[in-house]
Design an enzyme around this catalytic site. Structure first.
Site, PDB file in Angstrom:
ATOM      1  N   HIS A 159      10.303   2.544   7.716  1.00  0.00           N
ATOM      2  CA  HIS A 159      11.033   3.688   8.129  1.00  0.00           C
ATOM      3  C   HIS A 159      11.682   3.579   9.746  1.00  0.00           C
ATOM      4  O   HIS A 159      12.203   4.429  10.094  1.00  0.00           O
ATOM      5  CB  HIS A 159      10.259   4.998   8.210  1.00  0.00           C
ATOM      6  CG  HIS A 159      10.164   5.264   6.322  1.00  0.00           C
ATOM      7  ND1 HIS A 159      11.273   5.481   5.753  1.00  0.00           N
ATOM      8  CD2 HIS A 159       8.974   5.494   5.716  1.00  0.00           C
ATOM      9  CE1 HIS A 159      10.956   5.623   4.549  1.00  0.00           C
ATOM     10  NE2 HIS A 159       9.700   5.797   4.533  1.00  0.00           N
ATOM     11  N   ARG A 162      18.691   0.199   1.770  1.00  0.00           N
ATOM     12  CA  ARG A 162      18.838   1.652   2.418  1.00  0.00           C
ATOM     13  C   ARG A 162      18.130   1.562   3.854  1.00  0.00           C
ATOM     14  O   ARG A 162      18.583   2.214   4.778  1.00  0.00           O
ATOM     15  CB  ARG A 162      18.728   2.811   1.596  1.00  0.00           C
ATOM     16  CG  ARG A 162      17.105   2.797   1.353  1.00  0.00           C
ATOM     17  CD  ARG A 162      16.612   3.992   0.856  1.00  0.00           C
ATOM     18  NE  ARG A 162      16.950   4.130  -0.538  1.00  0.00           N
ATOM     19  CZ  ARG A 162      16.499   4.986  -1.390  1.00  0.00           C
ATOM     20  NH1 ARG A 162      15.473   5.614  -1.101  1.00  0.00           N
ATOM     21  NH2 ARG A 162      17.047   5.095  -2.916  1.00  0.00           N
ATOM     22  N   GLU A 203       7.595  -5.762  -0.573  1.00  0.00           N
ATOM     23  CA  GLU A 203       7.565  -4.783  -2.037  1.00  0.00           C
ATOM     24  C   GLU A 203       9.013  -4.891  -2.544  1.00  0.00           C
ATOM     25  O   GLU A 203       9.942  -5.043  -1.734  1.00  0.00           O
ATOM     26  CB  GLU A 203       7.647  -3.509  -1.522  1.00  0.00           C
ATOM     27  CG  GLU A 203       6.237  -2.901  -1.180  1.00  0.00           C
ATOM     28  CD  GLU A 203       6.128  -1.470  -0.709  1.00  0.00           C
ATOM     29  OE1 GLU A 203       7.308  -0.916  -0.998  1.00  0.00           O
ATOM     30  OE2 GLU A 203       5.205  -1.010  -0.202  1.00  0.00           O
ATOM     31  N   THR A 214       9.403   5.627  -3.442  1.00  0.00           N
ATOM     32  CA  THR A 214       8.727   5.078  -4.743  1.00  0.00           C
ATOM     33  C   THR A 214       7.922   6.270  -5.439  1.00  0.00           C
ATOM     34  O   THR A 214       7.097   6.486  -5.012  1.00  0.00           O
ATOM     35  CB  THR A 214       7.984   3.858  -4.778  1.00  0.00           C
ATOM     36  OG1 THR A 214       8.630   3.051  -3.700  1.00  0.00           O
ATOM     37  CG2 THR A 214       7.611   3.238  -5.873  1.00  0.00           C
ATOM     38  N   GLU A 232      -2.306  -2.162  -6.364  1.00  0.00           N
ATOM     39  CA  GLU A 232      -2.362  -1.251  -5.446  1.00  0.00           C
ATOM     40  C   GLU A 232      -2.333   0.353  -6.158  1.00  0.00           C
ATOM     41  O   GLU A 232      -1.229   0.440  -6.945  1.00  0.00           O
ATOM     42  CB  GLU A 232      -0.895  -1.366  -4.645  1.00  0.00           C
ATOM     43  CG  GLU A 232      -0.834  -0.176  -3.517  1.00  0.00           C
ATOM     44  CD  GLU A 232       0.278  -0.375  -2.527  1.00  0.00           C
ATOM     45  OE1 GLU A 232       0.954  -1.454  -2.450  1.00  0.00           O
ATOM     46  OE2 GLU A 232       0.483   0.636  -1.674  1.00  0.00           O
ATOM     47  N   HIS A 253       0.498   4.907  -0.387  1.00  0.00           N
ATOM     48  CA  HIS A 253       1.573   6.041  -0.595  1.00  0.00           C
ATOM     49  C   HIS A 253       1.074   7.608  -0.495  1.00  0.00           C
ATOM     50  O   HIS A 253       0.484   7.940  -0.942  1.00  0.00           O
ATOM     51  CB  HIS A 253       2.100   6.028  -2.076  1.00  0.00           C
ATOM     52  CG  HIS A 253       3.589   6.424  -1.916  1.00  0.00           C
ATOM     53  ND1 HIS A 253       3.989   7.700  -1.823  1.00  0.00           N
ATOM     54  CD2 HIS A 253       4.837   5.769  -1.997  1.00  0.00           C
ATOM     55  CE1 HIS A 253       5.378   8.012  -1.849  1.00  0.00           C
ATOM     56  NE2 HIS A 253       6.035   6.549  -1.825  1.00  0.00           N
ATOM     57  N   GLY A 254       1.752   8.253   0.758  1.00  0.00           N
ATOM     58  CA  GLY A 254       1.625   9.632   1.124  1.00  0.00           C
ATOM     59  C   GLY A 254       0.084   9.563   1.915  1.00  0.00           C
ATOM     60  O   GLY A 254      -0.074  10.701   2.111  1.00  0.00           O
ATOM     61  N   GLY A 273       2.885   3.860   5.860  1.00  0.00           N
ATOM     62  CA  GLY A 273       4.127   3.517   6.580  1.00  0.00           C
ATOM     63  C   GLY A 273       4.462   4.922   7.347  1.00  0.00           C
ATOM     64  O   GLY A 273       4.226   5.177   8.302  1.00  0.00           O
TER      65      GLY A 273
HETATM   66  N1  PXP Z   1       2.646   1.432  -0.953  1.00  0.00           N
HETATM   67  C1  PXP Z   1       3.801   1.308  -1.687  1.00  0.00           C
HETATM   68  C2  PXP Z   1       3.867   0.329  -2.775  1.00  0.00           C
HETATM   69  C3  PXP Z   1       5.027   2.048  -1.427  1.00  0.00           C
HETATM   70  O1  PXP Z   1       6.167   1.777  -2.066  1.00  0.00           O
HETATM   71  C4  PXP Z   1       4.945   2.689  -0.194  1.00  0.00           C
HETATM   72  C5  PXP Z   1       6.339   3.357   0.278  1.00  0.00           C
HETATM   73  O2  PXP Z   1       7.377   2.415   0.831  1.00  0.00           O
HETATM   74  C6  PXP Z   1       3.835   3.012   0.596  1.00  0.00           C
HETATM   75  C7  PXP Z   1       2.741   1.908   0.158  1.00  0.00           C
HETATM   76  C8  PXP Z   1       3.699   3.475   1.761  1.00  0.00           C
HETATM   77  O3  PXP Z   1       3.683   4.881   1.617  1.00  0.00           O
HETATM   78  P1  PXP Z   1       3.876   6.114   2.714  1.00  0.00           P
HETATM   79  O4  PXP Z   1       5.289   5.407   3.619  1.00  0.00           O
HETATM   80  O5  PXP Z   1       4.012   7.185   2.110  1.00  0.00           O
HETATM   81  O6  PXP Z   1       2.738   5.960   3.582  1.00  0.00           O
END
Ligand code: PXP
Length: 239
Positions: free
Chosen positions: A9, A48, A69, A100, A150, A190-191, A212
């Protein structure tokens, strides 16, 4: 427990103006200096955020470990083999999604995943599969020789009631235990953010958390180094 940071980001902000700043390559260096154990970036088919130039330079600067990734496509496999990250995380990818949205459906394309994993192994690249917290996906990941799973924590992060949160946490814990018993490394992401990360980090089988958006968001106000250190402090990790 370790913290890997996804820097996509930083590139999203750059792409909002189509300029050359902020540079995710510099972000990778700052995250490492602040104590991150790894750098993650997602090269999407539509480029993107992270692009090919970023990936090449990130590979050069990252000294901890680089986790690329990517979708399980021939184009991405070639790029991974040219780049040689320490880890490739295979993720599902849809053009229209904002992020994702779910874990991989391994069964739908088992032989493709198997082939890609074996090609990556031949280059000594570890392979992680991004899966929903579901035991069937763990069995499948084991069968096709993934090194790491993961666990997608997006649903845990999105539900609101205490009951749903506990249900999701329990699914993550059960999935982690199963994968660990099968000898796979378990990570999660994620999240996850400063408010919700601790119960996931407390699951003993989870050896690494990947974050992230929330760290990059905090960095807008505090600077990236502070945002990384705040997360390391919260997780009680040595810098
Ligand atoms: N792990 C994977 C496989 C992801 O695709 C992402 C998002 O790009 C993340 C972790 C991190 O997610 P977040 O940006 O919500 O912390």
């Amino acid at each position: 427990m370790k913290l890997a940071i996804n820097i996509d980001h930083v590139a999203t902000i750059r792409e909002a103006r189509g300029e050359n700043e902020p540079d995710p390559v510099i972000a990778a260096g700052i995250c490492e200096l602040a104590g991150a154990a790894g750098i993650v970036c997602h090269l999407r088919e539509d480029r993107r955020h992270i692009n090919d130039r970023d990936l090449k330079l990130i590979r050069e600067v990252v000294k901890t470990k680089l986790d690329l990734e990517m979708a399980a496509t021939d184009e991405m496999l070639k790029i991974a083999i040219d780049t040689l990250p320490e880890i490739v995380t295979l993720v599902p990818e849809k053009r229209q999604e904002l992020t994702t949205e779910g874990g991989l459906n391994i069964l739908a394309d088992k032989s493709r995943f198997e082939n890609i994993i074996s090609e990556l192994h031949s280059k000594d690249i570890l392979v992680s599969l991004f899966i929903d917290p579901d035991p069937a996906s763990v069995d499948m990941a084991f069968e096709i020789k993934a090194d790491i799973i993961e666990i997608h924590t997006g649903k845990y992060a999105n539900v609101r009631s205490e009951k749903e949160i506990l249900t999701e946490l329990s699914k993550i814990a059960v999935t982690s235990r199963l994968a660990s018993e099968l000898g796979m490394i378990v990570t999660a992401g994620h999240g996850l953010n400063y408010q919700n990360v601790l119960p996931v980090a407390a699951i003993s089988e989870i050896s690494e958390i990947s974050i992230g958006h929330s760290i990059i968001s905090r960095a807008v106000f505090t600077g990236l180094e502070r945002a990384v250190k705040d997360m390391l402090d919260l997780l009680n990790l040595k810098k």
